[in-house]
Write an enzyme that holds these catalytic residues in place. Structure first.
Site, PDB file in Angstrom:
ATOM      1  N   PHE A  30       0.846  -0.789   0.040  1.00 11.85           N
ATOM      2  CA  PHE A  30      -0.049   0.043  -0.273  1.00 11.85           C
ATOM      3  C   PHE A  30       1.113   1.198   0.131  1.00 11.85           C
ATOM      4  CE2 PHE A  30      -1.836  -3.175   2.698  1.00 11.85           C
ATOM      5  CZ  PHE A  30      -2.864  -3.583   2.686  1.00 11.85           C
ATOM      6  N   CYS A  31       0.404   2.348  -0.881  1.00 15.25           N
ATOM      7  CA  CYS A  31       1.281   3.447  -0.262  1.00 15.25           C
ATOM      8  C   CYS A  31      -0.521   4.575  -1.055  1.00 15.25           C
ATOM      9  CB  CYS A  31       2.494   3.815  -0.977  1.00 15.25           C
ATOM     10  SG  CYS A  31       1.847   3.837  -3.276  1.00 15.25           S
ATOM     11  N   GLY A  32       0.376   5.796  -1.442  1.00 15.40           N
ATOM     12  CA  GLY A  32      -0.949   6.563  -1.852  1.00 15.40           C
ATOM     13  C   GLY A  32      -1.381   6.212  -3.167  1.00 15.40           C
TER      14      GLY A  32
END
Length: 164
Positions: free
Chosen positions: A67-69
């Site tokens: 997960f990231c932005g």
């Protein structure tokens, strides 16, 4: 057989990662989290993507979720590893397709783009969908042959560019 999975996030993916982690534990998974463990101790997207993908590439885990932005950064890092096929998805349908068609063993999600409930549903689709089912629009033998060809091309690309 113990069901286990590895996850990792940067601060921008932290919220949905936490929701997904709880969801996975409720489903009976033993979850290893190598990413940001609190907003006060950030881990960069490339570090989280690297750690999860390395564990999948090394065979410690069959599947991983990052997960990231946007999901793009962790996805780019994950797909650098041999044998790692990470799908960046933005819907439940594409989460299912990344398994059905491409046999992805990693999933990338963006915290800017997805809420907790949608992330849980995408993870369920990723975990519950088999590769190359015998029914549907695409022939399972075609999908299996395509997957094997992708693996062959991956090896060729690594050989061709190993000197650079």
């Amino acid at each position: 057989m113990e069901r286990k999975i590895i996850v990792g996030a940067d601060p921008f993916g932290f919220g949905i990662k936490e929701a997904v982690k709880v969801h996975l534990e409720k489903r009976g998974y033993k979850v290893r989290d190598v990413g940001t463990l609190s907003p006060d101790t950030p881990v960069e997207y490339y570090t989280a993507g690297y750690q999860v993908a390395k564990a999948v590439a090394d065979g410690e885990y069959e599947r991983g979720i990052v997960f990231c932005g946007s999901g793009m950064g962790v996805n780019l890092i994950a797909n650098k590893f041999p044998g790692v096929y990470c799908g960046l998805v933005e819907s439940v349908y594409t989460a299912s397709l990344c398994r059905t068609i491409n046999n992805c063993n990693m999933l990338a999600l963006g915290g800017f783009l997805n809420g907790e409930e949608k992330a849980r549903k995408m993870v369920d689709a990723f975990l519950d969908t088999p590769f190359a089912p015998a029914q549907g629009e695409l022939d399972s033998s075609f999908l299996q042959c395509s997957y094997e060809r992708v693996r062959e091309l991956e090896k060729k690309i690594r050989r061709d560019y190993s000197w650079k």
